[in-house]
Design a protein around this motif. Structure first.
Motif, short mmCIF file in Angstrom:
data_model
loop_
_atom_site.label_atom_id
_atom_site.label_comp_id
_atom_site.label_asym_id
_atom_site.label_seq_id
_atom_site.Cartn_x
_atom_site.Cartn_y
_atom_site.Cartn_z
N LYS A 291 12.13 1.89 -1.63
CA LYS A 291 11.14 2.29 -2.63
C LYS A 291 10.11 1.17 -2.81
O LYS A 291 8.91 1.43 -2.87
CB LYS A 291 11.84 2.60 -3.95
CG LYS A 291 10.95 3.17 -5.00
CD LYS A 291 11.74 3.51 -6.24
CE LYS A 291 10.82 4.06 -7.33
NZ LYS A 291 11.54 4.36 -8.56
N GLU A 292 10.58 -0.05 -2.89
CA GLU A 292 9.67 -1.20 -3.05
C GLU A 292 8.78 -1.36 -1.81
O GLU A 292 7.59 -1.65 -1.93
CB GLU A 292 10.49 -2.47 -3.29
CG GLU A 292 9.66 -3.65 -3.71
CD GLU A 292 10.49 -4.86 -4.09
OE1 GLU A 292 9.91 -5.95 -4.17
OE2 GLU A 292 11.72 -4.72 -4.29
N MET A 293 9.35 -1.15 -0.63
CA MET A 293 8.57 -1.26 0.60
C MET A 293 7.46 -0.22 0.64
O MET A 293 6.35 -0.51 1.09
CB MET A 293 9.47 -1.12 1.83
CG MET A 293 10.26 -2.37 2.13
SD MET A 293 11.37 -2.17 3.54
CE MET A 293 10.23 -1.79 4.84
N LYS A 294 7.74 1.00 0.16
CA LYS A 294 6.71 2.04 0.11
C LYS A 294 5.56 1.58 -0.77
O LYS A 294 4.40 1.84 -0.48
CB LYS A 294 7.28 3.35 -0.40
CG LYS A 294 8.02 4.13 0.64
CD LYS A 294 8.45 5.48 0.09
CE LYS A 294 9.20 6.25 1.16
NZ LYS A 294 9.66 7.56 0.67
N PHE A 295 5.90 0.92 -1.88
CA PHE A 295 4.87 0.43 -2.79
C PHE A 295 3.98 -0.59 -2.08
O PHE A 295 2.76 -0.57 -2.21
CB PHE A 295 5.51 -0.20 -4.04
CG PHE A 295 4.52 -0.85 -4.96
CD1 PHE A 295 3.73 -0.08 -5.79
CD2 PHE A 295 4.39 -2.23 -4.99
CE1 PHE A 295 2.81 -0.68 -6.63
CE2 PHE A 295 3.47 -2.83 -5.83
CZ PHE A 295 2.69 -2.05 -6.66
N TYR A 296 4.60 -1.49 -1.33
CA TYR A 296 3.84 -2.55 -0.67
C TYR A 296 3.26 -2.13 0.68
O TYR A 296 2.41 -2.82 1.23
CB TYR A 296 4.70 -3.80 -0.48
CG TYR A 296 5.00 -4.50 -1.78
CD1 TYR A 296 3.98 -5.11 -2.50
CD2 TYR A 296 6.28 -4.53 -2.31
CE1 TYR A 296 4.24 -5.73 -3.70
CE2 TYR A 296 6.54 -5.16 -3.51
CZ TYR A 296 5.52 -5.76 -4.21
OH TYR A 296 5.77 -6.37 -5.39
N GLN A 297 3.70 -0.99 1.19
CA GLN A 297 3.20 -0.52 2.48
C GLN A 297 1.69 -0.33 2.39
O GLN A 297 1.18 0.29 1.47
CB GLN A 297 3.89 0.79 2.83
CG GLN A 297 3.70 1.22 4.25
CD GLN A 297 4.58 2.45 4.55
OE1 GLN A 297 4.89 3.22 3.65
NE2 GLN A 297 4.94 2.60 5.79
#
Length: 110
Positions: A49-55
């Motif tokens: 979920k965090e990676m999607k935010f930073y993607q």
């Protein structure tokens, strides 16, 4: 991979349990490992979920830098335009004052 050595031994009643009592009958995984595995799954979900935010943040930052550069250039151009207009207004103002003074002097002569 690091080998984990527990600080405390398992309680004696768990140590005395038969292997059939310590493993999941469906998948065959030890309940102790299953608990750790489920905790890891939750961590992975949170990290995804965090990676999607930073993607795409690198692309967004690049676009923002370009926009900032463009706005900075526009601002500098507006400053130059403003200085030019201020200069012209000053010249116009002083020209008007000069003409008014000449008119006043001409009237005083008459």
């Amino acid at each position: 991979m690091d080998h984990h050595i527990p600080m405390h031994a398992l309680p004696e009643e768990i140590q005395k349990m038969s292997p059939e009592e310590k493993v999941c009958k469906y998948c065959g995984v030890s309940y102790l490992i299953l608990h750790e595995f489920k905790a890891m799954e939750e961590k992975v979900k949170a990290m995804e979920k965090e990676m999607k935010f930073y993607q795409g943040s690198v692309d967004r930052e690049k676009r923002l830098q370009e926009k900032l550069q463009s706005l900075s250039q526009d601002f500098e151009q507006y400053k130059i335009d403003n200085e030019s207009k201020t200069e012209r207004l000053s010249l116009l103002f002083f020209s008007v004052i000069y003409l008014v003074e000449r008119k006043v002097q001409e009237r005083n002569r008459l």
